[in-house]
Design a protein around this motif. Structure first.
Motif, PDB file in Angstrom:
ATOM      1  N   GLY A 164       0.817  -1.197  -0.088  1.00  0.00           N
ATOM      2  CA  GLY A 164       0.041  -0.182   0.025  1.00  0.00           C
ATOM      3  C   GLY A 164       0.683   1.244  -0.109  1.00  0.00           C
ATOM      4  O   GLY A 164       0.188   2.458  -0.176  1.00  0.00           O
ATOM      5  N   TYR A 165       2.295   1.079   0.101  1.00  0.00           N
ATOM      6  CA  TYR A 165       3.181   2.330   0.107  1.00  0.00           C
ATOM      7  C   TYR A 165       4.382   1.615  -0.473  1.00  0.00           C
ATOM      8  O   TYR A 165       4.458   0.622  -0.576  1.00  0.00           O
ATOM      9  CB  TYR A 165       3.233   2.935   1.631  1.00  0.00           C
ATOM     10  N   GLY A 166       5.354   2.558  -0.609  1.00  0.00           N
ATOM     11  CA  GLY A 166       6.643   2.234  -1.008  1.00  0.00           C
ATOM     12  C   GLY A 166       6.932   2.288  -2.513  1.00  0.00           C
ATOM     13  O   GLY A 166       6.013   3.032  -3.146  1.00  0.00           O
ATOM     14  N   MET A 167       7.739   1.091  -3.059  1.00  0.00           N
ATOM     15  CA  MET A 167       8.045   1.303  -4.384  1.00  0.00           C
ATOM     16  C   MET A 167       6.861   0.892  -5.256  1.00  0.00           C
ATOM     17  O   MET A 167       6.085  -0.080  -4.966  1.00  0.00           O
ATOM     18  CB  MET A 167       9.308   0.263  -4.592  1.00  0.00           C
ATOM     19  N   ASN A 168       6.759   1.574  -6.374  1.00  0.00           N
ATOM     20  CA  ASN A 168       5.536   1.157  -7.213  1.00  0.00           C
ATOM     21  C   ASN A 168       6.245   0.142  -8.224  1.00  0.00           C
ATOM     22  O   ASN A 168       7.202   0.524  -8.956  1.00  0.00           O
ATOM     23  CB  ASN A 168       5.305   2.410  -7.977  1.00  0.00           C
ATOM     24  N   GLU A 169       5.292  -0.969  -8.335  1.00  0.00           N
ATOM     25  CA  GLU A 169       6.001  -1.789  -9.350  1.00  0.00           C
ATOM     26  C   GLU A 169       4.550  -1.866 -10.429  1.00  0.00           C
ATOM     27  O   GLU A 169       3.735  -1.509 -10.247  1.00  0.00           O
ATOM     28  CB  GLU A 169       6.060  -3.182  -8.803  1.00  0.00           C
ATOM     29  N   GLN A 170       5.152  -2.385 -11.563  1.00  0.00           N
ATOM     30  CA  GLN A 170       4.139  -2.301 -12.695  1.00  0.00           C
ATOM     31  C   GLN A 170       3.648  -3.966 -12.836  1.00  0.00           C
ATOM     32  O   GLN A 170       4.562  -4.815 -12.906  1.00  0.00           O
ATOM     33  CB  GLN A 170       4.836  -1.833 -14.184  1.00  0.00           C
ATOM     34  N   ARG A 171       2.095  -4.001 -12.549  1.00  0.00           N
ATOM     35  CA  ARG A 171       1.899  -5.370 -13.034  1.00  0.00           C
ATOM     36  C   ARG A 171       1.069  -5.501 -14.319  1.00  0.00           C
ATOM     37  O   ARG A 171      -0.001  -4.449 -14.702  1.00  0.00           O
ATOM     38  CB  ARG A 171       0.869  -5.790 -11.913  1.00  0.00           C
ATOM     39  N   VAL A 172       1.480  -6.253 -15.328  1.00  0.00           N
ATOM     40  CA  VAL A 172       0.579  -6.379 -16.834  1.00  0.00           C
ATOM     41  C   VAL A 172      -0.749  -6.954 -16.259  1.00  0.00           C
ATOM     42  O   VAL A 172      -1.203  -7.839 -15.600  1.00  0.00           O
ATOM     43  CB  VAL A 172       1.393  -7.407 -17.389  1.00  0.00           C
ATOM     44  N   ASN A 173      -1.435  -6.242 -17.050  1.00  0.00           N
ATOM     45  CA  ASN A 173      -3.044  -6.605 -17.182  1.00  0.00           C
ATOM     46  C   ASN A 173      -3.614  -6.588 -18.366  1.00  0.00           C
ATOM     47  O   ASN A 173      -4.918  -6.868 -18.833  1.00  0.00           O
ATOM     48  CB  ASN A 173      -3.904  -5.657 -16.067  1.00  0.00           C
ATOM     49  N   GLY A 174      -2.793  -6.458 -19.594  1.00  0.00           N
ATOM     50  CA  GLY A 174      -3.223  -6.553 -20.814  1.00  0.00           C
ATOM     51  C   GLY A 174      -2.039  -6.455 -21.755  1.00  0.00           C
ATOM     52  O   GLY A 174      -0.962  -6.062 -21.520  1.00  0.00           O
ATOM     53  N   ALA A 175      -2.485  -6.446 -23.024  1.00  0.00           N
ATOM     54  CA  ALA A 175      -1.640  -6.039 -24.235  1.00  0.00           C
ATOM     55  C   ALA A 175      -2.523  -5.498 -25.434  1.00  0.00           C
ATOM     56  O   ALA A 175      -3.527  -5.591 -25.508  1.00  0.00           O
ATOM     57  CB  ALA A 175      -1.104  -7.485 -24.791  1.00  0.00           C
ATOM     58  N   THR A 176      -1.606  -4.668 -26.235  1.00  0.00           N
ATOM     59  CA  THR A 176      -2.083  -3.815 -27.350  1.00  0.00           C
ATOM     60  C   THR A 176      -1.400  -4.573 -28.528  1.00  0.00           C
ATOM     61  O   THR A 176      -0.082  -4.468 -28.388  1.00  0.00           O
ATOM     62  CB  THR A 176      -1.846  -2.272 -27.052  1.00  0.00           C
ATOM     63  N   LEU A 177      -2.003  -4.831 -29.544  1.00  0.00           N
ATOM     64  CA  LEU A 177      -1.558  -5.462 -30.586  1.00  0.00           C
ATOM     65  C   LEU A 177      -1.362  -4.255 -31.856  1.00  0.00           C
ATOM     66  O   LEU A 177      -2.695  -3.649 -32.071  1.00  0.00           O
ATOM     67  CB  LEU A 177      -2.097  -6.789 -31.241  1.00  0.00           C
ATOM     68  N   ASP A 178      -0.406  -4.058 -32.343  1.00  0.00           N
ATOM     69  CA  ASP A 178      -0.199  -3.071 -33.498  1.00  0.00           C
ATOM     70  C   ASP A 178      -0.876  -3.732 -34.654  1.00  0.00           C
ATOM     71  O   ASP A 178      -1.116  -4.880 -34.850  1.00  0.00           O
ATOM     72  CB  ASP A 178       1.166  -3.041 -34.097  1.00  0.00           C
ATOM     73  N   GLN A 179      -1.251  -3.161 -35.800  1.00  0.00           N
ATOM     74  CA  GLN A 179      -2.191  -3.335 -36.844  1.00  0.00           C
ATOM     75  C   GLN A 179      -1.343  -4.034 -37.694  1.00  0.00           C
ATOM     76  O   GLN A 179       0.116  -3.652 -37.703  1.00  0.00           O
ATOM     77  CB  GLN A 179      -3.024  -2.238 -37.568  1.00  0.00           C
ATOM     78  N   LEU A 180      -1.523  -4.958 -38.464  1.00  0.00           N
ATOM     79  CA  LEU A 180      -0.899  -5.687 -39.562  1.00  0.00           C
ATOM     80  C   LEU A 180      -1.084  -4.750 -40.894  1.00  0.00           C
ATOM     81  O   LEU A 180      -2.009  -4.470 -41.573  1.00  0.00           O
ATOM     82  CB  LEU A 180      -1.487  -6.822 -40.093  1.00  0.00           C
ATOM     83  N   THR A 181       0.082  -4.310 -41.385  1.00  0.00           N
ATOM     84  CA  THR A 181       0.128  -3.407 -42.658  1.00  0.00           C
ATOM     85  C   THR A 181       0.852  -4.104 -43.651  1.00  0.00           C
ATOM     86  O   THR A 181       2.017  -4.707 -43.408  1.00  0.00           O
ATOM     87  CB  THR A 181       0.787  -2.119 -42.231  1.00  0.00           C
ATOM     88  N   LEU A 182       0.240  -4.199 -44.806  1.00  0.00           N
ATOM     89  CA  LEU A 182       0.895  -5.066 -45.961  1.00  0.00           C
ATOM     90  C   LEU A 182       0.419  -4.045 -47.356  1.00  0.00           C
ATOM     91  O   LEU A 182      -0.460  -3.109 -47.408  1.00  0.00           O
ATOM     92  CB  LEU A 182      -0.115  -6.161 -46.045  1.00  0.00           C
TER      93      LEU A 182
END
Length: 175
Positions: A43-61
């Motif tokens: 609840g205090y101290g160092m902030n850590e990053q916890r993954v909760n999802g992902a973003t996918l780039d579009q496929l460009t062709l």
């Protein structure tokens, strides 16, 4: 590069698209960005990053067009199946009123992209599931371009993808 498309069931079948791979002159292989929230364990101290999802780039062709318009027409029909942009008709040939979008399960397809080495061997395959075009960019045409291939810029969205190396299937001689 080569592209095989398994179109959504609602698109008219075109053997030119479904039975032959499309030729791709360039591809921007998609990246993945992880989405994270800050978390403090006590609840205090160092902030850590916890993954909760992902973003996918579009496929460009950039896809080579054919001399009869099959490729460009196929992608325009797929876009029309996704969202009706034809104001001249009360409803599209897919039964949607002008300005409306279809349900995703009606326009999702599967796209397989094959990468080749200079020896013409496939060395990598990407499979994009629940894919659909997001952009069919403008295509320049002109009489002075009659000795050039039509190049169709496409960007596609998808829900997931997988990739994997493909081993060389050529037979090697043993001494």
């Amino acid at each position: 590069y080569a592209l095989n498309i398994t179109p959504p069931p609602g698109l008219p079948s075109d053997p030119f698209i479904t039975e032959l791979p499309l030729l791709v002159t360039s591809a921007n292989l998609p990246g993945v960005s992880l989405v994270a929230d800050g978390y403090r364990h006590l609840g205090y101290g160092m902030n850590e990053q916890r993954v909760n999802g992902a973003t996918l780039d579009q496929l460009t062709l950039t896809i080579l067009g054919d001399g009869e318009g099959h490729v460009l027409n196929f992608f325009h029909n797929w876009m029309q199946l996704t969202h009706n942009t034809d104001a001249g008709a009360p409803s599209s040939s897919y039964g949607m009123p002008y300005g409306t979008s279809n349900y995703p399960n009606e326009y999702w397809g599967t796209v397989d992209l094959y990468l080749y080495n200079p020896a013409a061997d496939v060395y990598e395959q990407y499979t994009f599931t629940d894919a659909h075009p997001m952009t069919v960019a403008g295509v320049q045409v002109g009489w002075e371009m009659n000795d050039q291939y039509m190049q169709i810029p496409i960007s596609m969205s998808y829900r997931s993808f997988s990739s994997g190396a493909i081993r060389n299937n050529r037979q090697t001689a043993t001494p």
